[in-house]
Design an enzyme around this catalytic site. Structure first.
Site, PDB file in Angstrom:
ATOM      1  N   CYS A 224     -27.858   8.964   5.596  1.00  0.00           N
ATOM      2  CA  CYS A 224     -26.721   9.288   5.122  1.00  0.00           C
ATOM      3  C   CYS A 224     -26.804  11.070   5.806  1.00  0.00           C
ATOM      4  CB  CYS A 224     -25.651   9.192   4.111  1.00  0.00           C
ATOM      5  SG  CYS A 224     -24.380  10.134   4.262  1.00  0.00           S
TER       6      CYS A 224
ATOM      7  N   GLU B 220      -3.368   4.537   4.679  1.00  0.00           N
ATOM      8  CA  GLU B 220      -3.598   3.813   2.947  1.00  0.00           C
ATOM      9  C   GLU B 220      -5.226   2.586   3.057  1.00  0.00           C
ATOM     10  OE1 GLU B 220       0.448   1.384   3.072  1.00  0.00           O
ATOM     11  OE2 GLU B 220      -0.444   1.284   5.077  1.00  0.00           O
TER      12      GLU B 220
ATOM     13  N   THR C  86       2.180  -3.462  -5.573  1.00  0.00           N
ATOM     14  CA  THR C  86       1.086  -3.154  -4.875  1.00  0.00           C
ATOM     15  C   THR C  86      -0.681  -3.779  -5.844  1.00  0.00           C
ATOM     16  OG1 THR C  86       0.139  -1.349  -4.692  1.00  0.00           O
ATOM     17  CG2 THR C  86       1.463  -2.071  -3.281  1.00  0.00           C
TER      18      THR C  86
ATOM     19  N   THR D  65      -1.016   4.267  -6.584  1.00  0.00           N
ATOM     20  CA  THR D  65       0.077   3.325  -5.852  1.00  0.00           C
ATOM     21  C   THR D  65       1.614   4.135  -5.104  1.00  0.00           C
ATOM     22  OG1 THR D  65       0.872   1.742  -5.615  1.00  0.00           O
ATOM     23  CG2 THR D  65       1.570   2.624  -7.804  1.00  0.00           C
ATOM     24  N   TYR D  66       1.714   4.338  -3.928  1.00  0.00           N
ATOM     25  CA  TYR D  66       2.854   4.558  -3.433  1.00  0.00           C
ATOM     26  C   TYR D  66       4.346   4.166  -3.679  1.00  0.00           C
ATOM     27  CZ  TYR D  66      -0.650   8.309  -2.628  1.00  0.00           C
ATOM     28  OH  TYR D  66      -1.681   9.281  -3.269  1.00  0.00           O
TER      29      TYR D  66
ATOM     30  N   THR E 130       4.034   1.314  -1.765  1.00  0.00           N
ATOM     31  CA  THR E 130       4.463   1.240  -0.023  1.00  0.00           C
ATOM     32  C   THR E 130       3.083   0.403   0.432  1.00  0.00           C
ATOM     33  OG1 THR E 130       2.959   3.337   0.484  1.00  0.00           O
ATOM     34  CG2 THR E 130       5.620   3.372   0.043  1.00  0.00           C
TER      35      THR E 130
END
Length: 552
Positions: A192, A523, A458, A446-447, A449
């Site tokens: 990296c 997401e 979720t 979490t939202y 959605t």
């Protein structure tokens, strides 16, 4: 922090006081214009021959100026303080008027996977983000691209920045230059260069010996001894034993204390995981670093032929929620996943799998995870990165190809919550708390959605992702039915997860595009937060268990 010629100080720009920033910008302006005017007078003259290994004065001055201009470019694009952005841009324009070439950014924003405007729109609209950015800038002197991509999830970003700041800059067992060198060692295991370059700069800023950067063999023996643990943690943490710990703690004059070793282990796991995020989200080089800018003039079109060759032109073609919508996209993908979640919940309520069935399903999923192939992309470490570690051939791919057995790690016997957390907090106060908070936020974030759907629970999906990663490392939760993983995670998603977690340097734009094609970029970044925290916890569990066994 003064530059090497002692003419410019940048730390004044990190002040929250506008007048202090104004004074610092004026000093920078005068120094840069003075050098630019001198360069414009001599640029037509040929430089005298240089002695071998030495740059002639004109070339040294040009390199110095170019570094300053690249930094001003970064400030003009990334500084959260408007006054600094505007004045940096004005200085660059003044330099250009003198006939000196000024740099322009390469690539398109912080990520080559996510359109720049989507990231900038979130940043501009969120006042909490501006406050976080200002805090980060005043601490580090710049806003890095990782921070800018994490902008989608401010609650996590705040915890991440607080933890990283504590690990690198607050009181702790290890000296500052050791911390950055360990970060270099860890990031280099996954080739990296993004993280390596950042921490090379920090290492030098805090007084690190430049000779150490010529190769791990030039670092103190104490750090060289850490190389074996770094290698195993990064690629096969299940092989760590109390004997590895004993070798580090009992090496006479080169020995580590327990507190130092805990600090080192946390840094190693942090940067192994951050390398996964860097590749998983396609993080671009920083604007002021190599690969982040060019002094070549732009071509007539929006992008030059070199951009077409290296794939950077793809950003102009991105459309849709995740920038990869095509006419053949299966629009039922999200609905199908939601239906599976609903069915699994109903099955949970009706039929409980026995412990024997759960154990069988875990072993089946663990075996199948070995058969999931990471990307076929070949990646040979460059000399600039590989000098920071030994045994370049050692990696996770050897384990998967040779079918080596991964022993099962039972979480009820040794868990982060009941064992690892207290050990870290005891030997490195407050860090256990910070890491635990970061784990909890990533796991529970979490939202409600999923793509275009709202009011969705979720938790089942998030747990499947987390437990699948731990399953790849042989870690088992006795109360979990591993049959759910195959129902919720399709093959393209599993390939992406395994590549990002195990061989992140092989992650490609195509792989990022191929999973969850209807989902938003935010997401997919959320998925990466789950991946890096689950990976970090898995590595920590194996290392801390070995330390506990040594202590008892």
């Amino acid at each position: 922090m003064a530059d090497r010629e002692g003419e410019v100080r940048w730390d004044g720009l990190c002040s929250r006081d506008a007048s202090a920033r104004d004074g610092a910008m004026e000093n920078i302006r005068q120094a840069v214009l003075k050098k630019s005017e001198a360069m414009s007078l001599v640029k037509e003259n040929a430089s005298p021959p240089a002695a071998k290994g030495l740059l002639p004065p004109a070339d040294r001055a040009r390199d110095w100026l170019n570094e300053m201009l690249a930094r001003l470019l970064m400030l003009s694009k990334r500084c959260p303080f408007k006054d600094v952005r505007e004045k940096s841009e004005a200085i660059l324009m003044s330099v250009q008027e003198l006939g000196i070439k000024i740099p322009r950014p390469l690539g398109q924003g912080p990520s080559r996977f996510i359109p720049e405007m989507e990231i900038l729109q979130v940043s501009a609209e969120d006042t909490q983000m501006h406050s976080l950015f200002a805090e980060s800038f005043t601490t580090l002197g710049h806003l890095d691209n990782i921070t800018l991509v994490m902008v989608f999830h401010p609650q996590y970003l705040e915890s991440f920045l607080k933890t990283q700041h504590y690990l690198l800059q607050m009181d702790g067992p290890l000296p500052l230059h050791y911390r950055h060198y360990i970060g270099i060692m860890a990031a280099a295991r996954h080739q990296c260069s993004y993280l390596v370059n950042i921490h090379v700069n920090y290492f030098l800023q805090v007084g690190g010996d430049p000779k150490w950067l010529n190769g791990l063999e030039n670092a103190p023996q104490k750090l060289q001894n850490l190389g074996e643990l770094n290698k195993i943690l990064a690629h096969r943490p299940w092989l760590i034993t109390k004997e590895h710990i004993e070798q580090l703690l009992k090496t006479e004059e080169h020995s580590w204390s327990l507190a130092e070793l805990i600090h080192a282990v946390v840094l190693l796991t942090h940067y192994h995981s951050l390398a996964s995020f860097t590749f998983g989200c396609g993080i671009n080089p920083e604007i002021h670093c190599d690969g982040g800018h060019t002094f070549r003039p732009p071509s007539v079109s929006d992008y030059c032929i070199c951009d077409i060759r290296n794939g950077n032109h793809r950003v102009y073609e991105m459309q849709g929620p995740a920038g990869n919508t095509t006419t053949t996209e299966p629009f039922c993908e999200v609905e199908a996943l939601m239906e599976k979640m609903k069915q699994l919940q109903e099955c949970r309520n009706e039929v409980k799998a026995s412990q024997e069935e759960k154990a069988t399903r875990f072993e089946k999923e663990k075996r199948e995870s070995m058969l999931v192939c990471c990307s076929d992309e070949e990646s040979t470490p460059t000399r600039d990165v590989s000098r920071h570690f030994e045994d370049t051939s050692y990696g996770y791919k050897d384990f998967s190809r040779h079918g080596m057995h991964v022993p099962t790690f039972h979480v009820q016997d040794y868990s982060w919550e009941d064992h690892g957390y207290s050990l870290v907090n005891r030997l490195y106060p407050d860090v256990g708390q910070l890491i635990d908070e970061k784990f909890q936020i990533a796991y529970n974030l979490t939202y409600n959605t999923m793509a275009m759907h709202k009011d969705v629970d979720t938790s089942m999906l998030r747990r499947a992702i987390w437990n699948y990663i731990h399953c790849m490392f042989g870690i088992r939760y006795d109360d979990y039915d591993y049959g759910e993983i195959n129902q919720l995670l399709d093959r393209s998603f599993k390939i992406y997860i395994k590549t990002v977690v195990c061989t992140p340097e092989k992650t490609t734009n195509r792989m990022y595009d191929s999973f969850w094609r209807q989902f938003k970029h935010s997401e997919k970044v959320h998925v990466n937060l789950l991946l890096i925290e689950a990976r970090m916890q898995a590595e920590l569990l194996y290392a801390l268990r070995a330390i506990t066994r040594y202590m008892t």
